[in-house]
Design an enzyme around this catalytic site. Structure first.
Site, PDB file in Angstrom:
ATOM      1  CG  HIS A 297     -51.198 -40.519  51.543  1.00 56.05           C
ATOM      2  ND1 HIS A 297     -51.947 -39.881  50.902  1.00 56.05           N
ATOM      3  CD2 HIS A 297     -49.990 -40.033  51.210  1.00 56.05           C
ATOM      4  CE1 HIS A 297     -51.104 -39.151  50.174  1.00 56.05           C
ATOM      5  NE2 HIS A 297     -50.108 -39.415  50.215  1.00 56.05           N
TER       6      HIS A 297
ATOM      7  CD  GLU B 178     -45.765 -39.010  41.274  1.00 50.66           C
ATOM      8  OE1 GLU B 178     -46.974 -38.872  41.529  1.00 50.66           O
ATOM      9  OE2 GLU B 178     -44.580 -38.364  41.660  1.00 50.66           O
TER      10      GLU B 178
ATOM     11  N   PRO C 197     -43.692 -29.724  33.312  1.00 46.40           N
ATOM     12  CG  PRO C 197     -45.718 -30.678  32.445  1.00 46.40           C
ATOM     13  CD  PRO C 197     -44.137 -30.752  32.356  1.00 46.40           C
TER      14      PRO C 197
END
Ligand code: NOJ
Ligand code: CA
Length: 702
Positions: A413, A508, A192
């Site tokens: 960011h 992550e 996914p």
């Protein structure tokens, strides 16, 4: 029998009518360039007389329209040699040697008159070749419909691969024979991921690592990817033939070219010792020298960040409000109801700054500081974020002053959610904003499908985008760390401010559905061949259920997380875990505090892709050495020969080891730390737990 041999010879001679040869400086590698009777071009590469690639095709299909792959004749051949050295701004070693022999073949296609040059460079550790389209009368603007370069393997090699996909490289790595890829590729694709555009072909991505039964380690990738789509490799699993499959746009078009253009280099790194693959600097050597003159502002950076808390399931969010009715530029954020768990709020960021300053870090990353996160991951919108407007609870000026007083930089960011067109529109404003407030580095992000909607992450348009951002950032003296960008190809030599990239499955994923225990034993042989990776290691709390809902478990021991600072090279290194977890293990945290991010020298001590890696490095301009060793799911004994230390001197080593019960499946936080006197004569034998590691820091005793 005699008769048969004679026939065979005649056949061979009639197949290849023109040939040229090139040898590597140490003569271990031999490259042949061949033209057959139809004027089709081929190359062949041997290492110590073993086939690396058998005769493999060269050329193009171009849409003038024509096949640009036959009726070639050689109009000129030029040989040259070069042996020089250069110093990277940041790197694994202070000085890099570029020693190669070159052969430039000029071709003309009889039927069209079109000209094409092929430049081959042979180093002791492999081959690079590229196509050059010189300025010429009858060919100016054209389209490449396919590049035909082949890599015709001699055997059914063991391959470390991820499936070809135009939008992502965040897959798990599969290890199998070439012949098994077709039966495994659907499972490999079944991940996914935020944006996916699988190739319809049986194809894999580069850098592709291969191990042949004849003992050769072969790595196929590309160098200097500029104004051209990234290369995937079609797999002919019967004949073990790999062929170029360029990333198309959504109309199926590949590359738009104007003559006086060079393609990226196709690279084949080869050795009979796996350590040489990791030590290779071939890809950097094939990139242009730095285009930035004053590089004094480009600095190795260790950082922490308001980041992992968004992944642990502990509750904090990038978004300021839960209200989804946001229109960028029109919504008055001050009147929106805050959700009360916005991560990037001034007070919370100050806590991170304090922790960074107390522990000697250079910087903190703050994600979720800017307007636009409310409806993120609702892909497809062109205008999503502002890169100049902070949320009302994030005080830019106050935080910059606070950070500056403590000697800490804040890393900007820019998540674009892949609205690259809008990012380009905002870029000058965004970088001016950064200059104004003293930000010197930006992490960019490209989650989700690309806008312009005709484009993919790895296509020519986006390749130009990433390069444009790095170049523009250089004008503003800004360092760039791009996530979800096309895999790197050594461009950090030319734009050393492009300090790191993610471009692979990083930490992550440990918070989603996990990484395999052998993942980081493969990455240096694949993704990192092109450049440094912002893998974001350093997770100490391996059991994410402590935060509530998240059931994920880390795929390594704590000590392996330490070792990754040495084994996964990057001049930009994050300590990714929450400060509260480091505070519980300050003794182990010491290794992360001490470890360098820029190096005078690197010694690859042990390496086998998929199994283990042990690397030692000497810190830049310091008499300090660090060793990192990692293993896959199997425990092992690492042999750590300290002969790289200067002779006749005494050193103290602090050794961070897996504890007796350490195991990635059951007990990740089990470690021990010892001190030991060592010298260049010391050989350590150390046990690494299943998916465990070892970290050693060494200092001279005066
Ligand atoms: C994906 C990046 O890899 C991750 O580091 C970042 O936090 C999210 N995108 C949000 O930008
Ligand atoms: Ca990512």
């Amino acid at each position: 029998m005699k008769h048969f041999t004679a026939c065979f010879l005649i056949l061979f001679i009639s197949v290849f009518i023109q040939a040229q040869k090139l040898e590597s400086p140490d003569k271990n590698l031999t490259l042949s360039f061949l033209l057959n009777e139809k004027g089709e071009a081929y190359y062949r590469l041997k290492y110590k007389n073993k086939d690396v690639v058998k005769s493999s095709k060269l050329g193009f299909l171009i849409s003038s329209p024509t096949s640009f792959a036959e009726s070639f004749k050689i109009t000129n051949t030029q040989f040259s040699s070069s042996d020089t050295s250069w110093n990277p701004v940041l790197g694994e070693q202070k000085t890099i040697r570029d020693n190669h022999n070159e052969m430039l073949i000029s071709l003309q296609q009889a039927k069209t008159g079109y000209q094409l040059n092929i430049r081959f460079r042979l180093f002791n550790d492999g081959l690079g070749f590229r196509y050059e389209f010189p300025i010429q009368k009858d060919l100016r603007h054209f389209r490449i419909d396919e590049e035909l370069s082949e890599f015709n393997l001699a055997q059914n090699c063991k391959a470390f691969w991820i499936p070809a996909d135009y939008d992502t490289n965040e897959f798990r790595i599969t290890t199998s024979r070439i012949s098994e890829i077709s039966s495994l590729i659907e499972t490999a694709r079944d991940e996914p991921l935020a944006a996916k555009a699988p190739s319809k072909n049986l194809a894999v991505q580069t850098p592709l690592m291969l191990k042949a039964d004849n003992g050769l380690y072969i790595n196929i990738h590309e160098a200097a990817l500029v104004d051209y789509p990234a290369m995937h490799l079609n797999v002919d699993d019967k004949n073990y033939k790999l062929s170029t499959h360029l990333t198309p746009n959504k109309n199926g078009e590949k590359a738009y070219i104007q003559t006086q253009m060079n393609t990226p280099w196709r690279t084949i790194v080869v050795s009979d010792d796996a350590r040489d693959i990791l030590a290779s600097k071939l890809i950097l050597n094939l990139n242009d020298p730095s285009k930035i003159e004053d590089t004094s502002w480009i600095k190795p950076t260790k950082y922490i960040g308001v980041w992992w808390e968004y992944f642990t399931g502990g509750g904090s969010t990038w978004a300021y409000s839960d209200n989804q009715d946001i229109i960028i530029g029109e919504t008055d954020y001050t009147r929106l109801k805050p959700n009360q768990h916005h991560g990037a709020n001034t007070q919370h960021v100050k806590e991170y700054i304090d922790f960074a300053a107390e522990n000697g870090f250079d910087a903190i990353l703050v994600e979720g500081w800017n307007e636009g996160w409310e409806d993120n991951w609702a892909y497809g919108k062109e205008k999503i974020y502002s890169f100049t407007k902070a949320y009302p609870d994030f005080n830019v000026e106050e935080l910059q002053a606070y950070a500056k007083a403590k000697g800490i930089k804040i890393i900007m960011h820019h998540e674009t959610t892949s609205s690259a067109a809008d990012y380009e529109r905002q870029l000058d404003d965004a970088f001016s904003f950064m200059n104004k407030y003293g930000y010197t580095a930006v992490k960019t992000g490209y989650v989700g499908p690309i806008i312009p909607r005709s484009e993919y992450h790895d296509g020519q348009w986006m390749v130009n985008h990433y390069n444009f951002v790095a170049q523009k950032a250089a004008q503003y003296k800004i360092m760039v760390n791009s996530h979800e960008a096309v895999r790197p190809t050594g461009r950090s030599r030319t734009y050393p401010n492009w300090i790191a990239q993610e471009s692979a499955r990083g930490t992550e994923f440990e918070s989603f559905n996990g990484n395999n225990p052998d993942h980081t034993t493969i990455l240096p042989f694949t993704r990192l061949m092109g450049g440094p990776m912002d893998y974001t290691p350093g997770i100490f709390q391996g059991d994410l259920s402590v935060y509530g809902k998240n059931k994920a478990r880390l795929s390594t021991t704590l000590v392996k997380q330490l070792a990754l600072y040495v084994t996964l090279y990057s001049p930009l290194q994050m300590a990714a875990d929450l400060p509260e977890n480091y505070k519980k293990h300050m003794d182990a945290f010491q290794f992360i505090k001490d470890v360098a991010a820029d190096w005078d020298n690197t010694y690859i001590l042990e390496a086998e892709p998929g199994d283990y890696i042990t690397i030692a490095r000497k810190a830049k301009n310091k008499n300090e050495w660090f060793v990192g060793g990692i293993t896959d799911e199997n425990e092992r004994t690492a042999t750590i020969n300290l002969s790289f230390l200067p002779k006749g001197r005494n050193f103290e080593a602090i050794i961070y080891e897996d504890g007796k019960n350490a195991d990635w499946k059951t007990s990740t936080i089990d470690y021990k730390i010892n001190k030991q006197k060592v010298s260049s004569a010391t050989i350590l034998k150390k046990r690494l737990a299943p998916s465990g590691g070892i970290g050693i820091s060494i200092k001279e005793i005066k």
